[in-house]
Design a protein around this motif. Structure first.
Motif, short mmCIF file in Angstrom:
data_model
loop_
_atom_site.label_atom_id
_atom_site.label_comp_id
_atom_site.label_asym_id
_atom_site.label_seq_id
_atom_site.Cartn_x
_atom_site.Cartn_y
_atom_site.Cartn_z
N ASN A 22 -8.20 1.65 -1.09
CA ASN A 22 -6.78 1.40 -0.90
C ASN A 22 -6.04 1.80 -2.17
O ASN A 22 -6.66 2.01 -3.22
CB ASN A 22 -6.54 -0.08 -0.59
CG ASN A 22 -5.30 -0.31 0.26
OD1 ASN A 22 -4.28 0.32 0.08
ND2 ASN A 22 -5.40 -1.26 1.19
N GLY A 78 1.00 5.76 -0.04
CA GLY A 78 0.28 6.97 0.34
C GLY A 78 0.85 8.20 -0.32
O GLY A 78 1.55 8.13 -1.33
N GLU A 115 -4.19 9.53 0.38
CA GLU A 115 -4.73 9.05 1.65
C GLU A 115 -6.17 9.50 1.88
O GLU A 115 -7.03 8.69 2.23
CB GLU A 115 -3.80 9.47 2.80
CG GLU A 115 -2.48 8.70 2.71
CD GLU A 115 -1.32 9.39 3.41
OE1 GLU A 115 -1.56 10.17 4.36
OE2 GLU A 115 -0.16 9.15 3.01
N PRO A 150 0.85 -1.19 0.00
CA PRO A 150 0.00 0.00 0.00
C PRO A 150 0.89 1.24 0.00
O PRO A 150 1.95 1.24 0.63
CB PRO A 150 -0.77 -0.11 1.32
CG PRO A 150 -0.72 -1.56 1.67
CD PRO A 150 0.62 -2.03 1.17
N TYR A 155 -8.49 7.92 -1.26
CA TYR A 155 -8.67 6.47 -1.36
C TYR A 155 -8.91 5.80 -0.01
O TYR A 155 -9.86 5.05 0.16
CB TYR A 155 -7.48 5.82 -2.08
CG TYR A 155 -7.43 6.22 -3.53
CD1 TYR A 155 -8.19 5.56 -4.48
CD2 TYR A 155 -6.66 7.30 -3.95
CE1 TYR A 155 -8.18 5.94 -5.81
CE2 TYR A 155 -6.65 7.70 -5.28
CZ TYR A 155 -7.42 7.02 -6.20
OH TYR A 155 -7.42 7.40 -7.51
N TYR A 156 -8.06 6.06 0.97
CA TYR A 156 -8.10 5.31 2.22
C TYR A 156 -9.27 5.71 3.12
O TYR A 156 -9.91 4.85 3.71
CB TYR A 156 -6.78 5.46 2.98
CG TYR A 156 -5.64 4.73 2.33
CD1 TYR A 156 -5.36 3.41 2.65
CD2 TYR A 156 -4.84 5.35 1.37
CE1 TYR A 156 -4.31 2.73 2.06
CE2 TYR A 156 -3.79 4.67 0.77
CZ TYR A 156 -3.53 3.37 1.11
OH TYR A 156 -2.50 2.70 0.51
#
Length: 162
Positions: free
Chosen positions: A53, A9, A44, A7, A47-48
């Motif tokens: 993700n 960021g 971040e 993953p 998406y997160y």
């Protein structure tokens, strides 16, 4: 060559922009800019935070591929930013397939049953790849209301997971 998928960021924004714009603009002449894709500078939060993700594929520390998931409904997600650097494409390294399988596993683990994506008609190999992976071509009108549409996209796909 060892492929590492992890993953990523905001710290990877510049590398991602370089990877993606090179493919979009130079390789496929798609008239899209970094400004048209503000999500690349806000990985971040974009998406997160919504339950999605963003993964990067690395070889010897170099970012050579990406794939992302935007969760936009209770059980729906959009596949975004799937790119693999030209010299790392193909079945030999299978980076695109590995990235897609990681994203689908994430969907299964997080109860996301419906996966949608938009792509551009000029990306013929991408379309064949999605179709080989059981995605079904759908009309733009049948996309869920909350699907995060990208202006350049003109072909759409759906995959029912599970």
């Amino acid at each position: 060559m060892k492929i590492q998928i992890q993953p990523i960021g905001n710290a990877y924004s510049e590398q991602l922009i370089d990877l993606i714009l090179t493919i979009q603009q130079k390789e496929f002449n798609i008239p899209i800019t970094a400004e048209d894709q503000p999500d690349l500078k806000q990985i971040e939060s974009f998406y997160y935070e919504g339950g999605g993700n963003f993964w990067g594929a690395f070889i010897d520390g170099e970012l050579v591929g990406s794939i992302a998931l935007v969760k936009f409904g209770e059980r729906s997600g959009a596949l975004r930013k799937m790119f693999v650097k030209k010299e790392f494409r193909g079945r030999e390294l299978n980076i695109a397939q590995i990235l897609l399988e990681i994203l689908i596993s994430f969907c299964r683990e997080n109860n996301i049953d419906e996966l949608y994506l938009g792509t551009v008609s000029v990306l013929k190999a991408a379309q064949r790849f999605y179709e080989r992976n059981d995605f079904t071509k759908i009309k733009k009108e049948t996309l869920p209301e909350r699907f995060p549409l990208m202006s350049a996209d003109d072909i759409f796909y759906h995959l029912h997971i599970n």
